[in-house]
Design a protein around this motif. Structure first.
Motif, PDB file in Angstrom:
ATOM      1  N   GLN A 121     -10.956   1.077   2.438  1.00  7.93           N
ATOM      2  CA  GLN A 121     -11.749  -0.155   2.454  1.00  7.93           C
ATOM      3  C   GLN A 121     -10.914  -1.270   3.076  1.00  7.93           C
ATOM      4  O   GLN A 121      -9.852  -1.628   2.566  1.00  7.93           O
ATOM      5  CB  GLN A 121     -12.172  -0.550   1.036  1.00  7.93           C
ATOM      6  CG  GLN A 121     -13.049  -1.798   0.986  1.00  7.93           C
ATOM      7  CD  GLN A 121     -13.407  -2.175  -0.435  1.00  7.93           C
ATOM      8  OE1 GLN A 121     -12.545  -2.127  -1.336  1.00  7.93           O
ATOM      9  NE2 GLN A 121     -14.655  -2.539  -0.671  1.00  7.93           N
ATOM     10  N   ARG A 122     -11.400  -1.807   4.189  1.00  8.42           N
ATOM     11  CA  ARG A 122     -10.693  -2.899   4.852  1.00  8.42           C
ATOM     12  C   ARG A 122     -10.650  -4.135   3.957  1.00  8.42           C
ATOM     13  O   ARG A 122     -11.668  -4.589   3.453  1.00  8.42           O
ATOM     14  CB  ARG A 122     -11.392  -3.283   6.159  1.00  8.42           C
ATOM     15  CG  ARG A 122     -11.381  -2.241   7.235  1.00  8.42           C
ATOM     16  CD  ARG A 122     -11.877  -2.859   8.538  1.00  8.42           C
ATOM     17  NE  ARG A 122     -13.116  -3.586   8.331  1.00  8.42           N
ATOM     18  CZ  ARG A 122     -14.323  -3.149   8.675  1.00  8.42           C
ATOM     19  NH1 ARG A 122     -14.447  -1.966   9.229  1.00  8.42           N
ATOM     20  NH2 ARG A 122     -15.393  -3.875   8.481  1.00  8.42           N
ATOM     21  N   ARG A 123      -9.436  -4.694   3.794  1.00  9.38           N
ATOM     22  CA  ARG A 123      -9.324  -5.960   3.079  1.00  9.38           C
ATOM     23  C   ARG A 123      -9.623  -7.122   3.997  1.00  9.38           C
ATOM     24  O   ARG A 123     -10.161  -8.146   3.583  1.00  9.38           O
ATOM     25  CB  ARG A 123      -7.910  -6.109   2.497  1.00  9.38           C
ATOM     26  CG  ARG A 123      -7.707  -5.412   1.169  1.00  9.38           C
ATOM     27  CD  ARG A 123      -6.383  -5.788   0.546  1.00  9.38           C
ATOM     28  NE  ARG A 123      -5.277  -5.160   1.251  1.00  9.38           N
ATOM     29  CZ  ARG A 123      -4.477  -4.236   0.715  1.00  9.38           C
ATOM     30  NH1 ARG A 123      -4.668  -3.838  -0.522  1.00  9.38           N
ATOM     31  NH2 ARG A 123      -3.487  -3.728   1.413  1.00  9.38           N
ATOM     32  N   PRO A 193      -7.868   0.303  -0.780  1.00  7.76           N
ATOM     33  CA  PRO A 193      -7.903  -0.849   0.140  1.00  7.76           C
ATOM     34  C   PRO A 193      -6.758  -0.779   1.147  1.00  7.76           C
ATOM     35  O   PRO A 193      -5.689  -0.230   0.875  1.00  7.76           O
ATOM     36  CB  PRO A 193      -7.736  -2.055  -0.795  1.00  7.76           C
ATOM     37  CG  PRO A 193      -7.994  -1.537  -2.172  1.00  7.76           C
ATOM     38  CD  PRO A 193      -7.569  -0.096  -2.158  1.00  7.76           C
TER      39      PRO A 193
END
Length: 322
Positions: A121-123, A193
């Motif tokens: 999951q891209r921060r 993340p």
């Protein structure tokens, strides 16, 4: 022998990156898996990508390649590659290093801890303000009307257990919105993340047209409840139209101006709404038609470095693993 880990890397005109990504992935997989394979699937590249893939296959028997006979887009080709992998766990990632190979260890650790799906999951991500606003609105829309939860920042980069891959392959989706299918399947899911780096080299293939096509296919495939939304909007529009009609009658009786312009504005707004939902319905009808034809996700031109028991499947079985 069946590898513990398969890493699937879709490619299209990635001559600047394909050798480097294979080297980085090989180093990480050797550290975190008992055995591994790398499966490159090329979507009809027009540069030297295919020649480099052949050379990589000749240098390392753990690297395999599938060459599509044409470009099948960003949904079908990567998903087909995942379905062709044999590992006990399968990782799907991009060739341009925006999905960091250094995360392979974290993905494998979550899988060994019991997760059947592990999504990166891209921060954060560098993007124009307009793109960030559009992406935020898209996520909000899907959260409200989607058939299952949406995970913002999850692009499909992650690890998938063998049971997950076999289950999704059996769904026979003609336009597989894979990241949505993963959540819809209900398997145990974990999130890892990460900060997404810049593309290593080359140019992105995601122009506005490609992103819009991807978004529409994903929306049509993951928000079937939208078919009911026009009914609710009809009630809302009717509730607005009634007082407007009363106001128009009163204004005409009193000789007030501007009613014609107001009528045109309301008419055009309603017309745009009708066209939008007709388009979404049409997209879903198209997907139903594709499903009834039983088309394969891709048709292979060639596969390289596969063992005899994984020879190229017949055309009618290309949707599923051989």
């Amino acid at each position: 022998m069946t590898p513990e880990l398969s890493i699937v890397i879709p490619c299209y005109n990635e001559q600047e990156n394909v050798r480097a990504i294979c080297a980085a992935v090989t180093a990480e997989a050797a550290r975190h898996a008992a055995s591994h394979e790398i499966l490159l699937i090329d979507n009809d590249s027009t540069d030297a990508t295919r020649d480099l893939m052949r050379a990589l296959c000749a240098e390392d028997p753990r690297i395999r390649a599938i060459f599509n006979n044409r470009n099948y887009g960003q949904m079908r080709s990567p998903t087909y590659g995942i379905y062709q992998a044999e590992g006990a766990a399968v990782i799907g990632m991009c060739a341009d290093f925006q999905d960091p190979p250094a995360m392979i260890g974290a993905l494998v650790a979550q899988w060994r801890a019991g997760a059947q799906i592990v999504l990166g999951q891209r921060r954060s991500e560098r993007a124009s303000p307009l793109l960030r606003v559009a992406r935020g609105l898209g996520y909000a829309f899907l959260r409200r009307y989607g058939d299952y939860p949406v995970i913002p920042g999850a692009t499909g980069f992650g690890l998938f257990d063998r049971e997950v891959v076999d289950t999704l392959a059996a769904w026979n989706e003609p336009e597989p919105f894979f990241r949505g299918m993963l959540v819809e399947s209900g398997f145990r899911l974990a999130i890892v993340p990460f900060d997404r780096p810049e593309r290593a080299a080359g140019t992105s293939k995601n122009d506005f047209g490609a992103l819009a096509s991807f978004a529409l296919s994903g929306l049509a495939g993951s928000a079937k409840s939208l078919l009911r939304l026009p009914i609710a909007l009809a009630f809302v529009a009717g509730g607005i139209a009634l007082p407007l009609l009363v106001a128009a009658i009163l204004a005409v009786s009193l000789g007030g101006p501007g009613l014609a312009l107001l009528g045109f504005a309301v008419g055009f707004a309603m017309f745009a709404m009708i066209l939008l939902f007709l388009g979404l319905i049409g997209e879903q009808v198209r997907m139903l038609a594709e499903r009834s034809r039983n088309l394969p996700l891709v048709i292979e031109a060639e596969r390289v470095n596969f063992p005899p028991e994984r020879a190229r499947p017949a055309a009618r079985t290309l949707i599923r693993r051989p």
